[in-house]
Design a protein around this motif. Structure first.
Motif, PDB file in Angstrom:
ATOM      1  N   TYR A  82       0.857  -1.178   0.000  1.00 37.22           N
ATOM      2  CA  TYR A  82       0.000   0.000   0.000  1.00 37.22           C
ATOM      3  C   TYR A  82       0.893   1.228   0.000  1.00 37.22           C
ATOM      4  O   TYR A  82       1.857   1.302   0.779  1.00 37.22           O
ATOM      5  CB  TYR A  82      -0.902  -0.008   1.244  1.00 37.22           C
ATOM      6  CG  TYR A  82      -1.839   1.166   1.342  1.00 37.22           C
ATOM      7  CD1 TYR A  82      -2.833   1.402   0.399  1.00 37.22           C
ATOM      8  CD2 TYR A  82      -1.738   2.051   2.410  1.00 37.22           C
ATOM      9  CE1 TYR A  82      -3.693   2.479   0.501  1.00 37.22           C
ATOM     10  CE2 TYR A  82      -2.597   3.138   2.525  1.00 37.22           C
ATOM     11  CZ  TYR A  82      -3.577   3.340   1.566  1.00 37.22           C
ATOM     12  OH  TYR A  82      -4.435   4.404   1.674  1.00 37.22           O
ATOM     13  N   TRP A 140       1.477   4.893   0.986  1.00 38.35           N
ATOM     14  CA  TRP A 140       0.977   5.878   1.946  1.00 38.35           C
ATOM     15  C   TRP A 140       2.120   6.737   2.440  1.00 38.35           C
ATOM     16  O   TRP A 140       3.220   6.237   2.713  1.00 38.35           O
ATOM     17  CB  TRP A 140       0.300   5.177   3.137  1.00 38.35           C
ATOM     18  CG  TRP A 140      -0.253   6.121   4.153  1.00 38.35           C
ATOM     19  CD1 TRP A 140      -1.389   6.878   4.047  1.00 38.35           C
ATOM     20  CD2 TRP A 140       0.308   6.433   5.428  1.00 38.35           C
ATOM     21  NE1 TRP A 140      -1.574   7.630   5.170  1.00 38.35           N
ATOM     22  CE2 TRP A 140      -0.535   7.378   6.046  1.00 38.35           C
ATOM     23  CE3 TRP A 140       1.451   6.013   6.113  1.00 38.35           C
ATOM     24  CZ2 TRP A 140      -0.285   7.907   7.305  1.00 38.35           C
ATOM     25  CZ3 TRP A 140       1.705   6.533   7.363  1.00 38.35           C
ATOM     26  CH2 TRP A 140       0.841   7.465   7.949  1.00 38.35           C
ATOM     27  N   ARG A 173      -3.185  -5.415   5.626  1.00 41.40           N
ATOM     28  CA  ARG A 173      -3.158  -4.269   4.712  1.00 41.40           C
ATOM     29  C   ARG A 173      -4.441  -3.448   4.862  1.00 41.40           C
ATOM     30  O   ARG A 173      -4.391  -2.228   4.937  1.00 41.40           O
ATOM     31  CB  ARG A 173      -2.990  -4.733   3.264  1.00 41.40           C
ATOM     32  CG  ARG A 173      -3.016  -3.559   2.282  1.00 41.40           C
ATOM     33  CD  ARG A 173      -2.809  -3.982   0.849  1.00 41.40           C
ATOM     34  NE  ARG A 173      -3.842  -4.919   0.456  1.00 41.40           N
ATOM     35  CZ  ARG A 173      -3.787  -5.654  -0.651  1.00 41.40           C
ATOM     36  NH1 ARG A 173      -2.762  -5.549  -1.462  1.00 41.40           N
ATOM     37  NH2 ARG A 173      -4.756  -6.479  -0.958  1.00 41.40           N
ATOM     38  N   ILE A 176      -4.926   0.461   5.825  1.00 35.57           N
ATOM     39  CA  ILE A 176      -5.633   1.379   4.933  1.00 35.57           C
ATOM     40  C   ILE A 176      -6.739   2.103   5.698  1.00 35.57           C
ATOM     41  O   ILE A 176      -6.925   3.307   5.541  1.00 35.57           O
ATOM     42  CB  ILE A 176      -6.212   0.630   3.711  1.00 35.57           C
ATOM     43  CG1 ILE A 176      -5.080   0.171   2.794  1.00 35.57           C
ATOM     44  CG2 ILE A 176      -7.220   1.487   2.948  1.00 35.57           C
ATOM     45  CD1 ILE A 176      -5.510  -0.799   1.701  1.00 35.57           C
TER      46      ILE A 176
END
Length: 156
Positions: free
Chosen positions: A66, A68, A81, A85
């Motif tokens: 992911y 970020w 994950r 998120i």
């Protein structure tokens, strides 16, 4: 009347530009410790919260990543994950994943994913296990010092 309209239109445009610029600064990401393995050396940040003290970090997989805060985070499962998120600030380590001991001393240093501790539901990482032992002896003071030093460390 036309001049007043032009002035108002101009003022609205100027305010919009400032709003866009300010939003960019307000949402600017803190740096994240990353290396070729990813953020926090490829460790799964969510997994730390289910480990027992002293256990080895669980590395993430290229199958569960992911993006970020300017970094690629890896996870050991789709579930971890998704947890990240849904709430990245809950799971991301303090000080961008840089060594908490170093930040307390006014600098940034890389970390070992196996030199870690969760304190008050926050993840702290350190350079290595030797530094982590020093940090844990006076962790409350080091956390306070690092919290105060972090804004200055970001400027370096």
């Amino acid at each position: 009347m036309a001049t007043e309209f032009k002035i108002r239109t101009y003022a609205v445009k100027v305010m919009a530009i400032f709003a866009i610029l300010f939003a960019g600064f307000a949402n600017a990401a803190d740096p994240v410790f990353s290396n070729k393995k990813g953020a926090i050396a490829g460790a799964d940040p969510v997994a730390y919260f289910s480990l027992l003290p002293g256990e080895q970090a669980i590395l993430g997989s290229d199958d569960f990543t992911y993006e970020w805060n300017g970094a690629t985070w890896k996870f050991s499962s789709a579930e971890n994950r998704q947890k990240f998120i849904d709430s990245p600030e809950k799971y991301a380590p303090q000080y961008g994943g840089y060594c908490a001991y170093a930040v307390a001393h006014g600098s940034a240093a890389k970390i070992s994913p196996n030199a870690w501790k969760v304190v008050d539901d926050k993840l702290y990482l350190n350079y290595n296990k030797s530094i982590a032992k020093k940090w844990v002896k006076n962790q409350d003071d080091f956390i306070k010092r690092a919290d105060e030093a972090w804004p200055e460390v970001l400027k370096k």
